[in-house]
Design a protein around this motif. Sequence first.
Motif, PDB file in Angstrom:
ATOM      1  N   ALA A  75      32.898  47.243  52.375  1.00 29.13           N
ATOM      2  CA  ALA A  75      32.829  45.872  52.884  1.00 29.13           C
ATOM      3  C   ALA A  75      33.487  44.875  51.934  1.00 29.13           C
ATOM      4  N   SER A  76      33.679  45.250  50.679  1.00 27.04           N
ATOM      5  CA  SER A  76      34.213  44.335  49.674  1.00 27.04           C
ATOM      6  C   SER A  76      35.722  44.456  49.477  1.00 27.04           C
ATOM      7  N   ILE A  77      36.254  45.651  49.637  1.00 31.93           N
ATOM      8  CA  ILE A  77      37.689  45.860  49.409  1.00 31.93           C
ATOM      9  C   ILE A  77      38.469  45.317  50.605  1.00 31.93           C
ATOM     10  N   PRO A  78      39.337  44.329  50.393  1.00 35.53           N
ATOM     11  CA  PRO A  78      40.108  43.765  51.510  1.00 35.53           C
ATOM     12  C   PRO A  78      40.957  44.827  52.209  1.00 35.53           C
ATOM     13  N   ALA A  90      42.168  41.191  44.007  1.00 37.20           N
ATOM     14  CA  ALA A  90      41.018  41.235  43.094  1.00 37.20           C
ATOM     15  C   ALA A  90      40.088  40.060  43.338  1.00 37.20           C
ATOM     16  N   SER A  91      40.651  38.861  43.546  1.00 37.35           N
ATOM     17  CA  SER A  91      39.824  37.678  43.802  1.00 37.35           C
ATOM     18  C   SER A  91      39.028  37.828  45.088  1.00 37.35           C
ATOM     19  N   GLU A  92      39.679  38.367  46.136  1.00 34.32           N
ATOM     20  CA  GLU A  92      38.981  38.578  47.404  1.00 34.32           C
ATOM     21  C   GLU A  92      37.891  39.633  47.253  1.00 34.32           C
ATOM     22  N   PHE A  93      38.196  40.688  46.504  1.00 33.54           N
ATOM     23  CA  PHE A  93      37.191  41.728  46.305  1.00 33.54           C
ATOM     24  C   PHE A  93      35.936  41.143  45.677  1.00 33.54           C
ATOM     25  N   PHE A  94      36.083  40.365  44.602  1.00 31.93           N
ATOM     26  CA  PHE A  94      34.904  39.865  43.907  1.00 31.93           C
ATOM     27  C   PHE A  94      34.168  38.809  44.722  1.00 31.93           C
ATOM     28  N   LYS A  95      34.874  38.046  45.535  1.00 31.16           N
ATOM     29  CA  LYS A  95      34.178  37.113  46.414  1.00 31.16           C
ATOM     30  C   LYS A  95      33.342  37.881  47.440  1.00 31.16           C
ATOM     31  N   ILE A 146      30.684  32.493  41.159  1.00 30.66           N
ATOM     32  CA  ILE A 146      30.670  33.299  39.953  1.00 30.66           C
ATOM     33  C   ILE A 146      31.549  32.540  38.946  1.00 30.66           C
ATOM     34  N   SER A 147      31.147  32.181  37.883  1.00 32.34           N
ATOM     35  CA  SER A 147      31.980  31.359  36.994  1.00 32.34           C
ATOM     36  C   SER A 147      32.851  32.235  36.132  1.00 32.34           C
TER      37      SER A 147
END
Length: 199
Positions: A28-31, A134-139, A196-197
């Motif tokens: 669900a996290s990996i674009p 990577a940014s999309e994955f962590f969001k 997430i900062s």
Amino acid sequence: MELSETYTLPVSQQRTWDALNDTAVLRASIPGCDSIEADGENAYVVSLSASVGPVKARFKGRMELTDVNAPHTYTIVFEGQGGAAGFGKGTTRVTLEPDGDEATRLSYTASAQVGGKLAQIGSRLVDGAARKLASEFFKNFNAQVTGPGEAEAGLPVETASTEAADSDADGEQAEPADQTDPADQTKRKKSWTAWISKS
């Protein structure tokens, strides 16, 4: 190509570790991820669709977790083939550190090589696409581990302003990264399943 980033997740170190080893959460996290399945101990077969500049393809590959030291660190060794689009391979070192009782600092350093058409389009486009992914994955990962009602509270200013992703190979338009409506997050999450900062 080399990438190095640090994120702070508003959940405990153990919860973060468990989520990083949960195939449902990762899918669900990996674009653009179509499937991720176990392939032996600490190894997975992955299928995903991705766009890098003008090159769009479906990649199939394998990733293996090595140097596992739960719940602190592991190294991901990965390789994937995208047919005529080319290939990618490399390693990612992931480290988790507690940041208080209910937060975790996640750091990663990735090194990758690409070939075929991917190598021909230029390192700037490849690097930009990798950072966006990577940014999309962590969001998405943040939303998975905190729930849609809490996810936005942990997003960093810099990550929240990340440019929206291009449409994926199936034609689905990604929503802007600064979207803050929990209902829209839930809808997006469901469509892929069925910061997430910055320090």
